[in-house]
Design a protein around this motif. Structure first.
Motif, PDB file in Angstrom:
ATOM      1  N   LEU A 221     -12.280  -5.776   5.731  1.00  0.00           N
ATOM      2  CA  LEU A 221     -11.539  -4.756   6.471  1.00  0.00           C
ATOM      3  C   LEU A 221     -11.419  -3.470   5.664  1.00  0.00           C
ATOM      4  N   ALA A 222     -11.331  -3.579   4.355  1.00  0.00           N
ATOM      5  CA  ALA A 222     -11.177  -2.401   3.498  1.00  0.00           C
ATOM      6  C   ALA A 222     -12.397  -1.493   3.588  1.00  0.00           C
ATOM      7  N   ASN A 223     -13.603  -2.073   3.655  1.00  0.00           N
ATOM      8  CA  ASN A 223     -14.823  -1.262   3.759  1.00  0.00           C
ATOM      9  C   ASN A 223     -14.843  -0.442   5.047  1.00  0.00           C
ATOM     10  N   GLU A 224     -14.377  -1.039   6.119  1.00  0.00           N
ATOM     11  CA  GLU A 224     -14.385  -0.368   7.427  1.00  0.00           C
ATOM     12  C   GLU A 224     -13.215   0.594   7.581  1.00  0.00           C
ATOM     13  N   PHE A 225     -12.000   0.164   7.158  1.00  0.00           N
ATOM     14  CA  PHE A 225     -10.765   0.926   7.397  1.00  0.00           C
ATOM     15  C   PHE A 225     -10.561   2.024   6.351  1.00  0.00           C
ATOM     16  N   ARG A 226     -11.092   1.853   5.162  1.00  0.00           N
ATOM     17  CA  ARG A 226     -10.946   2.805   4.050  1.00  0.00           C
ATOM     18  C   ARG A 226      -9.462   3.181   3.850  1.00  0.00           C
ATOM     19  N   PRO A 227      -8.614   2.213   3.500  1.00  0.00           N
ATOM     20  CA  PRO A 227      -7.171   2.469   3.384  1.00  0.00           C
ATOM     21  C   PRO A 227      -6.855   3.406   2.219  1.00  0.00           C
TER      22      PRO A 227
ATOM     23  N   ARG B 130     -15.065  -0.639  -5.470  1.00  0.00           N
ATOM     24  CA  ARG B 130     -15.723  -0.202  -4.238  1.00  0.00           C
ATOM     25  C   ARG B 130     -15.432   1.271  -3.959  1.00  0.00           C
ATOM     26  N   GLU B 131     -16.452   1.953  -3.485  1.00  0.00           N
ATOM     27  CA  GLU B 131     -16.315   3.396  -3.215  1.00  0.00           C
ATOM     28  C   GLU B 131     -15.238   3.652  -2.172  1.00  0.00           C
ATOM     29  N   ALA B 132     -15.097   2.785  -1.191  1.00  0.00           N
ATOM     30  CA  ALA B 132     -14.139   2.999  -0.101  1.00  0.00           C
ATOM     31  C   ALA B 132     -12.690   2.894  -0.569  1.00  0.00           C
ATOM     32  N   THR B 133     -12.433   2.188  -1.652  1.00  0.00           N
ATOM     33  CA  THR B 133     -11.040   1.935  -2.066  1.00  0.00           C
ATOM     34  C   THR B 133     -10.782   2.218  -3.539  1.00  0.00           C
ATOM     35  N   GLU B 134     -11.733   2.828  -4.244  1.00  0.00           N
ATOM     36  CA  GLU B 134     -11.546   3.039  -5.677  1.00  0.00           C
ATOM     37  C   GLU B 134     -10.361   3.947  -5.990  1.00  0.00           C
ATOM     38  N   ASP B 135     -10.025   4.851  -5.052  1.00  0.00           N
ATOM     39  CA  ASP B 135      -8.893   5.760  -5.270  1.00  0.00           C
ATOM     40  C   ASP B 135      -7.661   5.374  -4.461  1.00  0.00           C
ATOM     41  N   ALA B 136      -7.685   4.221  -3.815  1.00  0.00           N
ATOM     42  CA  ALA B 136      -6.537   3.802  -2.999  1.00  0.00           C
ATOM     43  C   ALA B 136      -5.325   3.544  -3.902  1.00  0.00           C
ATOM     44  N   PHE B 137      -4.147   3.715  -3.316  1.00  0.00           N
ATOM     45  CA  PHE B 137      -2.889   3.463  -4.022  1.00  0.00           C
ATOM     46  C   PHE B 137      -2.544   1.985  -3.811  1.00  0.00           C
ATOM     47  N   LEU B 138      -2.698   1.179  -4.865  1.00  0.00           N
ATOM     48  CA  LEU B 138      -2.512  -0.267  -4.754  1.00  0.00           C
ATOM     49  C   LEU B 138      -1.106  -0.678  -5.187  1.00  0.00           C
TER      50      LEU B 138
ATOM     51  N   ASP C 214       5.891  20.272   3.351  1.00  0.00           N
ATOM     52  CA  ASP C 214       7.282  19.852   3.519  1.00  0.00           C
ATOM     53  C   ASP C 214       7.380  18.421   4.037  1.00  0.00           C
ATOM     54  N   GLU C 215       6.443  17.996   4.845  1.00  0.00           N
ATOM     55  CA  GLU C 215       6.493  16.683   5.463  1.00  0.00           C
ATOM     56  C   GLU C 215       5.330  15.833   4.967  1.00  0.00           C
ATOM     57  N   PRO C 216       5.567  14.545   4.710  1.00  0.00           N
ATOM     58  CA  PRO C 216       4.483  13.675   4.285  1.00  0.00           C
ATOM     59  C   PRO C 216       3.526  13.383   5.425  1.00  0.00           C
ATOM     60  N   ALA C 217       2.292  13.082   5.074  1.00  0.00           N
ATOM     61  CA  ALA C 217       1.287  12.791   6.096  1.00  0.00           C
ATOM     62  C   ALA C 217       1.305  11.313   6.438  1.00  0.00           C
ATOM     63  N   ALA C 218       0.790  10.981   7.634  1.00  0.00           N
ATOM     64  CA  ALA C 218       0.596   9.581   8.001  1.00  0.00           C
ATOM     65  C   ALA C 218      -0.519   9.008   7.135  1.00  0.00           C
ATOM     66  N   LEU C 219      -0.330   7.784   6.711  1.00  0.00           N
ATOM     67  CA  LEU C 219      -1.276   7.152   5.799  1.00  0.00           C
ATOM     68  C   LEU C 219      -1.962   5.957   6.462  1.00  0.00           C
ATOM     69  N   ARG C 220      -3.184   5.695   6.028  1.00  0.00           N
ATOM     70  CA  ARG C 220      -3.878   4.471   6.433  1.00  0.00           C
ATOM     71  C   ARG C 220      -3.475   3.386   5.419  1.00  0.00           C
ATOM     72  N   ILE C 221      -2.781   2.349   5.899  1.00  0.00           N
ATOM     73  CA  ILE C 221      -2.213   1.333   5.017  1.00  0.00           C
ATOM     74  C   ILE C 221      -2.756  -0.037   5.401  1.00  0.00           C
ATOM     75  N   LEU C 222      -3.315  -0.728   4.425  1.00  0.00           N
ATOM     76  CA  LEU C 222      -3.795  -2.096   4.606  1.00  0.00           C
ATOM     77  C   LEU C 222      -2.759  -3.055   4.013  1.00  0.00           C
ATOM     78  N   ILE C 223      -2.318  -4.020   4.811  1.00  0.00           N
ATOM     79  CA  ILE C 223      -1.325  -5.001   4.376  1.00  0.00           C
ATOM     80  C   ILE C 223      -2.013  -6.352   4.271  1.00  0.00           C
ATOM     81  N   VAL C 224      -1.959  -6.957   3.090  1.00  0.00           N
ATOM     82  CA  VAL C 224      -2.643  -8.231   2.847  1.00  0.00           C
ATOM     83  C   VAL C 224      -1.606  -9.267   2.427  1.00  0.00           C
ATOM     84  N   ASP C 225      -1.415 -10.283   3.264  1.00  0.00           N
ATOM     85  CA  ASP C 225      -0.431 -11.334   2.966  1.00  0.00           C
ATOM     86  C   ASP C 225      -0.781 -12.557   3.795  1.00  0.00           C
ATOM     87  N   ASP C 226      -0.832 -13.742   3.171  1.00  0.00           N
ATOM     88  CA  ASP C 226      -1.141 -14.956   3.936  1.00  0.00           C
ATOM     89  C   ASP C 226       0.040 -15.437   4.760  1.00  0.00           C
ATOM     90  N   ASN C 227       1.237 -14.882   4.514  1.00  0.00           N
ATOM     91  CA  ASN C 227       2.392 -15.155   5.378  1.00  0.00           C
ATOM     92  C   ASN C 227       2.300 -14.214   6.577  1.00  0.00           C
TER      93      ASN C 227
END
Length: 532
Positions: free
Chosen positions: A446-452, A476-484, A403-416
């Motif tokens: 960071l993606a290798n360590e955080f596995r977003p 990369r194995e750590a992020t091949e299935d990440a939602f980009l 019923d409720e969505p789970a908390a997600l690990r989210i990586l934010i990449v922006d030079d601003n």
């Protein structure tokens, strides 16, 4: 096509006229024949004659008398004359002939070669005059066109300067309340009521900025022919109701009455629902903007057309400021507005109707503007093709146990930095775990360590751009299935296709639509809980 050169042949004997005609006949020459001086005068009043051959001895009116009349008339004064005579041409006859304007005498029987040589000279002179006149006419037309083009360029240049000055004014307008809001939020003792007001102000001003930027981008796409629609069967009523909701609050705040009258039976169109809502929303926004307090704005629709060509008519009507009759024929032109006041309160950029007009055309429809004049309100009428008894296909719902969505690990990449950090704070407040990177190399480490599970990735990164970063993440194995999610200021179909090819799952145009982002994150959270 060049007009023929015209010679006049005047002789009381038909045989002489036929003989002359036979000798002189050539391409581009029209020979007019007259059997008397009176007939010749009638022809001279109608035609432009390049050369006249006059027989000297004719009953009633001889060649000399005809020549004298020709020289006394403005129209025929400069027509060259060659006299033809069977008698002896003595000095007295020559003197009289040249006095009446003759260029030569030819005795009968006529020497055909002499006749042809003299006729050729006047034919060539006439052709040269025609060419000069045509060149002069073309030059005058070119000068007129150049003058009109210069006037249009000067007008366009003035419009551009006015627009740039107005754009600077409009873009600065939201900055003052945003700066004031930031200073207010810094106050440690701000109460909840003031906090809510400040937040509402920020949302409103950011919305104004976003709307202006989207209009500017749409105009750019229109001028480059890059606007593309995503059409599918759409029910009209919900789209119109949604458009009305976008202006309902501003109408209420301005003390305006907003009426919505829609058909009770469903109406379906083959349309891009987002663009259709934009069309009607822009018209309603204009109606509210150019109407005062206690004014009335009405949105209505009705079916029309024939069984072979069914239509739907959408009307947006107001009783506000109205439209100047001089402005009405060009109301859909770029940067066109009514008279601008110094404060320019709520006048916008003057490009919304251009966008509306083009979007309606892309849907295969038409739009017309009507107004009785200043102070008498305005009406915009849209006609669009209608689908008959065809409902949109509904996608089968995905049913998940969670019923409720789970908390997600989210990586934010922006030079601003401000953009990245503020997005990170917002998503953490909403229960997610975030990490922020301001460059490509930092993001990959960071993606290798955080596995977003989700990556919000800016395309315009310095050095390695977002497309290349996405390709690395997919390998990369750590992020091949990440939602980009690609985050970019560009939103054309080509841009979306390019992000898709680079491995992105979704495309988010700046400034980010937080409602859409939340929808994607909620779906990802439910999928993770369901083990999908």
């Amino acid at each position: 096509m060049t007009a023929p050169v015209k010679f006049l042949l005047v002789d009381d004997l038909d045989a002489n006229l036929i003989a002359l005609e036979g000798l002189l006949k050539r391409e581009g020459l029209e020979l007019l024949k007259a059997g008397s001086g009176r007939e010749a005068l009638e022809l001279l009043l109608v035609h432009d004659i390049a050369l006249a051959f006059l027989d000297v001895q004719m009953p009633e009116m001889g060649g000399f008398e005809l020549a004298e009349i020709m020289r006394s008339t403005e129209r025929t004064r400069n027509v060259p004359i060659i006299f033809l005579t069977a008698g002896v041409v003595d000095q007295e006859h020559r003197f009289r002939g040249f006095e009446t304007g003759a260029v030569d005498f030819l005795p009968k029987p006529i020497d055909s070669q002499v006749l042809l040589n003299k006729a050729a000279v006047f034919f060539d002179l006439a052709r040269q005059r025609q060419e000069l006149q045509e060149s002069r006419l073309r030059l005058l037309q070119a000068n007129d066109q150049l003058a009109r083009s210069n006037a249009e360029l000067e007008k366009a240049d003035r419009s551009k300067d006015e627009f740039l000055a107005m754009l600077a004014h409009e873009l600065r307008n939201p900055l003052a309340p945003l700066r004031n809001a930031a200073m207010t939020l810094r106050k440690p003792d701000i109460d909840r009521q003031h906090h809510e007001r400040v937040v509402s102000m920020i949302e409103r001003q950011v919305g104004n900025l976003s709307h202006m930027i989207e209009d500017l981008l749409d105009v750019s796409r229109i001028t480059q022919g890059k606007i593309e629609l995503r059409c599918q069967p759409v029910e009209l009523q919900p789209v119109l109701q949604s458009a009305a909701l976008t202006v309902a609050a501003s109408c209420k705040a301005a003390g305006q009455e907003l009426r919505v009258n829609l058909p009770s039976e469903p109406v379906f169109l083959d349309a891009d629902s987002t663009r259709l809502e934009q069309i009607v929303g822009n018209l309603l926004t204009n109606a509210s903007r150019y109407s005062g307090e206690l004014s009335r704005i009405e949105l209505s629709s009705e079916t029309a057309g024939t069984p072979e060509k069914p239509e739907v008519i959408i009307r947006v009507t107001d009783n506000g400021r109205g439209i100047d009759p001089e402005l009405l024929p060009r109301i859909f032109g770029l940067f066109v507005q009514g008279s601008r006041t110094i404060d320019r309160s709520n006048e916008g950029l003057g490009i919304g109707l251009t966008v509306v007009h083009r979007l309606v055309q892309l849907h295969g429809g038409t739009i017309d503007a009507h107004s009785e004049g200043i102070g008498k309100g305005a009406e915009f009428i849209i006609r669009l093709p209608r689908l008959v008894s065809q409902q949109p296909e509904e996608a089968a719902p995905v049913i998940l146990d969670a019923d409720e969505p789970a908390a997600l690990r989210i990586l934010i990449v922006d030079d601003n930095c401000d953009s990245a950090d503020s997005m990170g704070m917002l998503l953490e407040i909403e229960g997610h775990v975030t990490r922020v990177a301001h460059g490509a190399e930092e993001a990959l480490e960071l993606a290798n360590e955080f596995r977003p599970q989700v990556v919000l990735l800016d395309i315009g990164l310095p050095g390695m751009d977002g497309y290349e970063v996405a390709r690395h993440l997919r390998k990369r194995e750590a992020t091949e299935d990440a939602f980009l999610i690609a985050v970019t200021g560009y939103g054309t179909e080509e841009d979306r296709a390019r992000t898709k090819a680079a491995g992105f799952d979704e495309h988010l145009v700046k400034p980010a639509d937080l409602g859409l982002l939340r929808k994607w994150l909620e779906a990802q959270g439910k999928l993770r809980l369901a083990g999908v």
